[in-house]
Design a protein around this motif. Structure first.
Motif, PDB file in Angstrom:
ATOM      1  N   GLN A 178      31.664  42.602  46.237  1.00  0.00           N
ATOM      2  CA  GLN A 178      33.031  42.065  46.260  1.00  0.00           C
ATOM      3  C   GLN A 178      33.117  40.653  45.691  1.00  0.00           C
ATOM      4  O   GLN A 178      34.159  40.007  45.787  1.00  0.00           O
ATOM      5  CB  GLN A 178      33.566  42.071  47.700  1.00  0.00           C
ATOM      6  CG  GLN A 178      33.676  43.472  48.280  1.00  0.00           C
ATOM      7  CD  GLN A 178      34.277  43.459  49.666  1.00  0.00           C
ATOM      8  OE1 GLN A 178      34.580  42.392  50.206  1.00  0.00           O
ATOM      9  NE2 GLN A 178      34.450  44.626  50.241  1.00  0.00           N
ATOM     10  N   ARG A 179      32.051  40.168  45.111  1.00  0.00           N
ATOM     11  CA  ARG A 179      32.077  38.831  44.518  1.00  0.00           C
ATOM     12  C   ARG A 179      32.997  38.818  43.281  1.00  0.00           C
ATOM     13  O   ARG A 179      32.972  39.715  42.466  1.00  0.00           O
ATOM     14  CB  ARG A 179      30.663  38.409  44.118  1.00  0.00           C
ATOM     15  CG  ARG A 179      29.740  38.147  45.321  1.00  0.00           C
ATOM     16  CD  ARG A 179      28.327  37.853  44.870  1.00  0.00           C
ATOM     17  NE  ARG A 179      27.738  39.005  44.184  1.00  0.00           N
ATOM     18  CZ  ARG A 179      26.527  39.007  43.642  1.00  0.00           C
ATOM     19  NH1 ARG A 179      25.779  37.924  43.719  1.00  0.00           N
ATOM     20  NH2 ARG A 179      26.071  40.090  43.055  1.00  0.00           N
ATOM     21  N   GLY A 180      33.823  37.752  43.154  1.00  0.00           N
ATOM     22  CA  GLY A 180      34.714  37.618  42.003  1.00  0.00           C
ATOM     23  C   GLY A 180      36.042  38.335  42.142  1.00  0.00           C
ATOM     24  O   GLY A 180      36.842  38.347  41.198  1.00  0.00           O
ATOM     25  N   VAL A 181      36.311  38.943  43.315  1.00  0.00           N
ATOM     26  CA  VAL A 181      37.567  39.682  43.500  1.00  0.00           C
ATOM     27  C   VAL A 181      38.771  38.752  43.389  1.00  0.00           C
ATOM     28  O   VAL A 181      39.786  39.089  42.785  1.00  0.00           O
ATOM     29  CB  VAL A 181      37.556  40.400  44.864  1.00  0.00           C
ATOM     30  CG1 VAL A 181      38.921  41.007  45.150  1.00  0.00           C
ATOM     31  CG2 VAL A 181      36.493  41.484  44.872  1.00  0.00           C
ATOM     32  N   ILE A 182      38.644  37.542  43.937  1.00  0.00           N
ATOM     33  CA  ILE A 182      39.759  36.587  43.910  1.00  0.00           C
ATOM     34  C   ILE A 182      40.110  36.206  42.474  1.00  0.00           C
ATOM     35  O   ILE A 182      41.292  36.119  42.097  1.00  0.00           O
ATOM     36  CB  ILE A 182      39.421  35.324  44.724  1.00  0.00           C
ATOM     37  CG1 ILE A 182      39.151  35.689  46.188  1.00  0.00           C
ATOM     38  CG2 ILE A 182      40.544  34.313  44.630  1.00  0.00           C
ATOM     39  CD1 ILE A 182      40.342  36.319  46.864  1.00  0.00           C
ATOM     40  N   MET A 183      39.095  36.006  41.639  1.00  0.00           N
ATOM     41  CA  MET A 183      39.352  35.645  40.241  1.00  0.00           C
ATOM     42  C   MET A 183      40.061  36.768  39.497  1.00  0.00           C
ATOM     43  O   MET A 183      40.967  36.518  38.690  1.00  0.00           O
ATOM     44  CB  MET A 183      38.026  35.293  39.552  1.00  0.00           C
ATOM     45  CG  MET A 183      37.388  34.016  40.073  1.00  0.00           C
ATOM     46  SD  MET A 183      38.458  32.570  39.842  1.00  0.00           S
ATOM     47  CE  MET A 183      38.535  32.537  38.042  1.00  0.00           C
ATOM     48  N   ILE A 184      39.671  37.997  39.779  1.00  0.00           N
ATOM     49  CA  ILE A 184      40.311  39.141  39.124  1.00  0.00           C
ATOM     50  C   ILE A 184      41.772  39.253  39.543  1.00  0.00           C
ATOM     51  O   ILE A 184      42.671  39.447  38.723  1.00  0.00           O
ATOM     52  CB  ILE A 184      39.548  40.440  39.450  1.00  0.00           C
ATOM     53  CG1 ILE A 184      38.132  40.389  38.861  1.00  0.00           C
ATOM     54  CG2 ILE A 184      40.308  41.648  38.920  1.00  0.00           C
ATOM     55  CD1 ILE A 184      37.266  41.559  39.256  1.00  0.00           C
ATOM     56  N   MET A 185      42.014  39.111  40.855  1.00  0.00           N
ATOM     57  CA  MET A 185      43.391  39.179  41.349  1.00  0.00           C
ATOM     58  C   MET A 185      44.238  38.049  40.760  1.00  0.00           C
ATOM     59  O   MET A 185      45.394  38.253  40.386  1.00  0.00           O
ATOM     60  CB  MET A 185      43.397  39.112  42.875  1.00  0.00           C
ATOM     61  CG  MET A 185      42.783  40.321  43.558  1.00  0.00           C
ATOM     62  SD  MET A 185      42.756  40.153  45.353  1.00  0.00           S
ATOM     63  CE  MET A 185      44.518  40.037  45.700  1.00  0.00           C
TER      64      MET A 185
END
Length: 207
Positions: A40-47
């Motif tokens: 789940q790493r990088g989910v915030i950047m994708i969103m």
């Protein structure tokens, strides 16, 4: 006996947990795609990347709507000035064309642009409102087309701003002090601590 059974159950449970952990680790090692799915790493950047265009659009649309209100306010100022200028021509007994030309001249000085497709009408007496058929009043209607920026995504045509102003002559009292010169600048000039007391009359100038 009970204590011995409890210890045995705990040992069996720990062994079972180690086996399940080793099994999951082995499956993930053999199937990297499963590991990627669980990462789940990088989910915030994708969103954030997905929502950024929407956020920019909403902010841009808000700024553009604000500019419409600003243009509307300026257009109302142009209509007010045009109505006052037209009223002076009405008072002078000018014809309809002269009244309209003077109204356009004053509106142009306040940002109205006929060459850009803006329209203006000036009629006396007014045809709508509280002063219909009042020969002492003049009505001015102004329209201005506003080009679209972000709003062009939702609207196909330009926004049209409309403003209306009515000016009317008021009956005045007789002049106690009257400057007769019709062309002099500052025919009446008061400065300093001037104090004038007038009863039932006013000050006027013909210029």
């Amino acid at each position: 006996v009970a204590l011995t059974m409890t210890i045995i159950l705990k040992l069996l449970n720990q062994k079972r947990q180690r086996m399940m952990s080793n099994l999951r680790l082995g499956i993930l090692n053999k199937c990297p795609s499963l590991s990627l799915i669980r990462d789940q790493r990088g989910v915030i950047m994708i969103m954030f990347a997905l929502l950024l265009p929407i956020l920019v659009g909403v902010i841009g649309l808000g700024v553009e709507v604000g500019s419409w209100y600003y243009a509307k306010r300026n257009l109302q100022s142009a209509a007010d000035g045009a109505a006052v200028a037209a009223l002076f021509e009405v008072r002078s007994g000018s014809d309809a064309d002269t009244i309209l030309d003077k109204a356009k001249e004053e509106a142009t000085a306040n940002g109205w642009d006929e060459t850009a497709g803006d329209t203006l009408t000036a009629v006396s007496p007014p045809t709508t409102g509280s002063f219909v058929d009042d020969t002492l009043a003049v009505e001015v209607n102004v329209t201005k087309s506003i080009d679209l920026l972000f709003a062009s995504i939702f609207l196909s045509n330009a926004v049209t701003a409309n403003s209306r102003a009515v000016a009317r002559l008021q009956a005045s009292s007789e002049a106690c002090i009257l400057a007769l010169n019709e062309t002099a600048d500052e025919a009446l000039n008061f400065s300093g601590n001037t104090s004038v007391t007038l009863t039932g009359c006013s000050i006027a100038a013909n210029s």
